[in-house]
Motif scaffolding. Structure first.
Motif, PDB file in Angstrom:
ATOM      1  N   ARG A  23       0.864  -1.186   0.000  1.00 56.68           N
ATOM      2  CA  ARG A  23       0.000   0.000   0.000  1.00 56.68           C
ATOM      3  C   ARG A  23       0.894   1.227   0.000  1.00 56.68           C
ATOM      4  O   ARG A  23       1.834   1.324   0.785  1.00 56.68           O
ATOM      5  CB  ARG A  23      -0.885   0.034   1.231  1.00 56.68           C
ATOM      6  CG  ARG A  23      -1.756   1.283   1.293  1.00 56.68           C
ATOM      7  CD  ARG A  23      -2.616   1.285   2.556  1.00 56.68           C
ATOM      8  NE  ARG A  23      -3.478   2.447   2.568  1.00 56.68           N
ATOM      9  CZ  ARG A  23      -3.158   3.630   3.088  1.00 56.68           C
ATOM     10  NH1 ARG A  23      -1.977   3.807   3.650  1.00 56.68           N
ATOM     11  NH2 ARG A  23      -4.004   4.640   3.060  1.00 56.68           N
ATOM     12  N   ALA A  34      -4.160   9.952  -2.506  1.00 56.54           N
ATOM     13  CA  ALA A  34      -4.592   8.651  -3.003  1.00 56.54           C
ATOM     14  C   ALA A  34      -3.991   7.540  -2.167  1.00 56.54           C
ATOM     15  O   ALA A  34      -2.897   7.674  -1.624  1.00 56.54           O
ATOM     16  CB  ALA A  34      -4.186   8.476  -4.460  1.00 56.54           C
ATOM     17  N   VAL A  36      -2.954   3.724  -2.920  1.00 53.65           N
ATOM     18  CA  VAL A  36      -2.699   2.853  -4.070  1.00 53.65           C
ATOM     19  C   VAL A  36      -2.234   1.506  -3.532  1.00 53.65           C
ATOM     20  O   VAL A  36      -1.261   1.450  -2.776  1.00 53.65           O
ATOM     21  CB  VAL A  36      -1.627   3.477  -5.002  1.00 53.65           C
ATOM     22  CG1 VAL A  36      -1.375   2.585  -6.198  1.00 53.65           C
ATOM     23  CG2 VAL A  36      -2.065   4.869  -5.455  1.00 53.65           C
ATOM     24  N   CYS A  38      -1.693  -2.921  -4.095  1.00 57.87           N
ATOM     25  CA  CYS A  38      -1.530  -4.096  -4.940  1.00 57.87           C
ATOM     26  C   CYS A  38      -1.421  -5.291  -3.999  1.00 57.87           C
ATOM     27  O   CYS A  38      -0.444  -5.407  -3.253  1.00 57.87           O
ATOM     28  CB  CYS A  38      -0.285  -3.990  -5.815  1.00 57.87           C
ATOM     29  SG  CYS A  38      -0.045  -5.428  -6.890  1.00 57.87           S
ATOM     30  N   TRP A  50      -2.320  -2.311 -10.068  1.00 56.31           N
ATOM     31  CA  TRP A  50      -2.635  -1.473  -8.922  1.00 56.31           C
ATOM     32  C   TRP A  50      -4.093  -1.046  -8.897  1.00 56.31           C
ATOM     33  O   TRP A  50      -4.732  -0.926  -9.939  1.00 56.31           O
ATOM     34  CB  TRP A  50      -1.749  -0.232  -8.930  1.00 56.31           C
ATOM     35  CG  TRP A  50      -0.307  -0.556  -8.782  1.00 56.31           C
ATOM     36  CD1 TRP A  50       0.595  -0.812  -9.783  1.00 56.31           C
ATOM     37  CD2 TRP A  50       0.409  -0.723  -7.565  1.00 56.31           C
ATOM     38  NE1 TRP A  50       1.822  -1.110  -9.259  1.00 56.31           N
ATOM     39  CE2 TRP A  50       1.739  -1.057  -7.900  1.00 56.31           C
ATOM     40  CE3 TRP A  50       0.064  -0.607  -6.218  1.00 56.31           C
ATOM     41  CZ2 TRP A  50       2.713  -1.275  -6.929  1.00 56.31           C
ATOM     42  CZ3 TRP A  50       1.040  -0.829  -5.260  1.00 56.31           C
ATOM     43  CH2 TRP A  50       2.340  -1.149  -5.621  1.00 56.31           C
ATOM     44  N   GLU A  51      -4.577  -0.761  -7.688  1.00 54.92           N
ATOM     45  CA  GLU A  51      -5.905  -0.180  -7.454  1.00 54.92           C
ATOM     46  C   GLU A  51      -5.700   1.159  -6.768  1.00 54.92           C
ATOM     47  O   GLU A  51      -4.884   1.258  -5.843  1.00 54.92           O
ATOM     48  CB  GLU A  51      -6.722  -1.114  -6.566  1.00 54.92           C
ATOM     49  CG  GLU A  51      -8.060  -0.549  -6.134  1.00 54.92           C
ATOM     50  CD  GLU A  51      -8.773  -1.467  -5.154  1.00 54.92           C
ATOM     51  OE1 GLU A  51      -8.680  -2.700  -5.282  1.00 54.92           O
ATOM     52  OE2 GLU A  51      -9.410  -0.934  -4.239  1.00 54.92           O
ATOM     53  N   LEU A  52      -6.420   2.183  -7.187  1.00 55.06           N
ATOM     54  CA  LEU A  52      -6.264   3.530  -6.636  1.00 55.06           C
ATOM     55  C   LEU A  52      -7.597   4.019  -6.083  1.00 55.06           C
ATOM     56  O   LEU A  52      -8.620   3.953  -6.775  1.00 55.06           O
ATOM     57  CB  LEU A  52      -5.768   4.484  -7.718  1.00 55.06           C
ATOM     58  CG  LEU A  52      -5.488   5.918  -7.312  1.00 55.06           C
ATOM     59  CD1 LEU A  52      -4.319   6.476  -8.131  1.00 55.06           C
ATOM     60  CD2 LEU A  52      -6.705   6.811  -7.475  1.00 55.06           C
ATOM     61  N   VAL A  74      -1.137   4.758 -12.888  1.00 56.40           N
ATOM     62  CA  VAL A  74      -1.160   5.326 -11.539  1.00 56.40           C
ATOM     63  C   VAL A  74      -0.554   6.727 -11.557  1.00 56.40           C
ATOM     64  O   VAL A  74      -1.126   7.669 -11.013  1.00 56.40           O
ATOM     65  CB  VAL A  74      -0.415   4.421 -10.533  1.00 56.40           C
ATOM     66  CG1 VAL A  74      -0.208   5.138  -9.198  1.00 56.40           C
ATOM     67  CG2 VAL A  74      -1.167   3.113 -10.325  1.00 56.40           C
TER      68      VAL A  74
END
Length: 86
Positions: A23, A34, A36, A38, A50-52, A74
């Protein structure tokens, strides 16, 4: 390559043990930031993507997280968030 293309936005905090993944947290002068992530539980994490989730003053904004992002994706999203007016 332009200076803007070379700029990489660095996180203010990194946790490599977050839910079996990583993170990264970002914060900008405009109050936005943000989270972010994974991990095996994030959107795209099993593929190394990745997720944001957007933050405002350290809290989630309520907007839907965006997943399946490459590192370039990202960075583009972070630059957009950093450029917002408070």
């Amino acid at each position: 390559m332009s200076k803007q293309a070379e700029e990489v936005i660095a996180p203010i905090d990194v946790d490599h043990s977050w839910c079996g993944g990583t993170r990264r947290e970002y914060a900008f002068k405009n109050g936005y930031g943000a989270s972010v992530i994974c991990s095996p539980y994030s959107y795209g994490g099993k593929r190394g993507l990745w997720e944001l989730a957007e933050l405002y003053e350290g809290d989630l904004t309520g907007s839907e997280p965006v997943g399946f992002l490459t590192e370039d994706d990202v960075q583009k999203k972070l630059k957009e968030i950093k450029g917002r007016k408070a």
